[in-house]
Enzyme design. Sequence first.
Site, PDB file in Angstrom:
ATOM      1  N   LYS A  22       0.866  -1.189   0.000  1.00 14.44           N
ATOM      2  CA  LYS A  22       0.000   0.000   0.000  1.00 14.44           C
ATOM      3  C   LYS A  22       0.897   1.231   0.000  1.00 14.44           C
ATOM      4  O   LYS A  22       1.594   1.490   0.972  1.00 14.44           O
ATOM      5  CB  LYS A  22      -0.926   0.007   1.214  1.00 14.44           C
ATOM      6  N   ASP A  24       2.028   5.214  -0.169  1.00 20.03           N
ATOM      7  CA  ASP A  24       1.619   6.456   0.483  1.00 20.03           C
ATOM      8  C   ASP A  24       1.692   7.592  -0.531  1.00 20.03           C
ATOM      9  O   ASP A  24       2.712   8.268  -0.648  1.00 20.03           O
ATOM     10  CB  ASP A  24       2.562   6.724   1.654  1.00 20.03           C
ATOM     11  N   GLU A 153       3.166   1.775   4.550  1.00 20.62           N
ATOM     12  CA  GLU A 153       1.826   2.027   5.073  1.00 20.62           C
ATOM     13  C   GLU A 153       1.039   0.756   5.340  1.00 20.62           C
ATOM     14  O   GLU A 153       0.234   0.702   6.262  1.00 20.62           O
ATOM     15  CB  GLU A 153       1.057   2.918   4.085  1.00 20.62           C
TER      16      GLU A 153
END
Length: 291
Positions: A22, A24, A153
């Site tokens: 994931k 950022d 993240e």
Amino acid sequence: MMLAATGTKEILTSTEYIFEPKLDGYRALCEKKAGTLRFTSRNNRDITREFPELAFGDLIKADCVLDGEIVIYDEKGSPSFSLLQGRKHQRRPATYVAFDVLELEGRNLKTLPLSTRKRLLSEVVQEGRNLQTMPSTDDGERLWDVVTARHLEGVMAKKKESAYVTGRSRAWLKIKDEKTVDCVIIGYLTKTRTIASLALGLYDAGTLTYVGQVGTGFSESLLGELAKELVRARSDVAAPKNVQLVIPDKVCEVRYLQYTKDNRLRAPVFVRMRDDKPADECTIDQVRSGA
């Protein structure tokens, strides 16, 4: 855009999903048409001119619409949201990381399985300057170890056979190492300074609902900027009487310990502003169990 629901680490062992880091950054669609690129943010704003370095049309082999993330890497090679927000003061080159293809030469691909769209994405995109494709794996636990070791993240889990649908879906799950939530700033409180804390809200069945206040995690410079940007206005939100209500159009991310039974965020800490996210996407589903 298709949006992810919140998942837990238990999903990392599932064989129904592929797993991606994931990143950022800023979510954006990239459309190539007649040789021209256009980037659109998740709140439907044309941001093409904000990222002139993303001029990689020759690396995309056909007219198409891609979904992906605009990121800026720090000196360690990790995506940095703060560097994105600070581009006005220190310009660093951005990179577009494509993770899906929604249209190809006029054909709508959204109903195809994700596994098929991933294959088509690899065929149409050639990685090069400021353009990458998102890495993915079937080994969610191993990716989680890498992500947490690098303090990234989190992990995205996406069902291999899922179609691309508009709105939030449990076919895509975001798994984070800590609890965070994106909230609407509905007002502020004053004590020893103009802004001592921010009043937060989440949408519940279309109604903006007060969920608490955050008073830590800010820099003095940010509070100074917010004091100029927040516009006081009357509102229907049922907030404490000492809250100075504002136009609820700004979003911030906060870290918290838990969401209590009386609908409050426990021990919230300010993380960052989310200029890339529209206020109406800040829903109560983010904090409710199973969201």
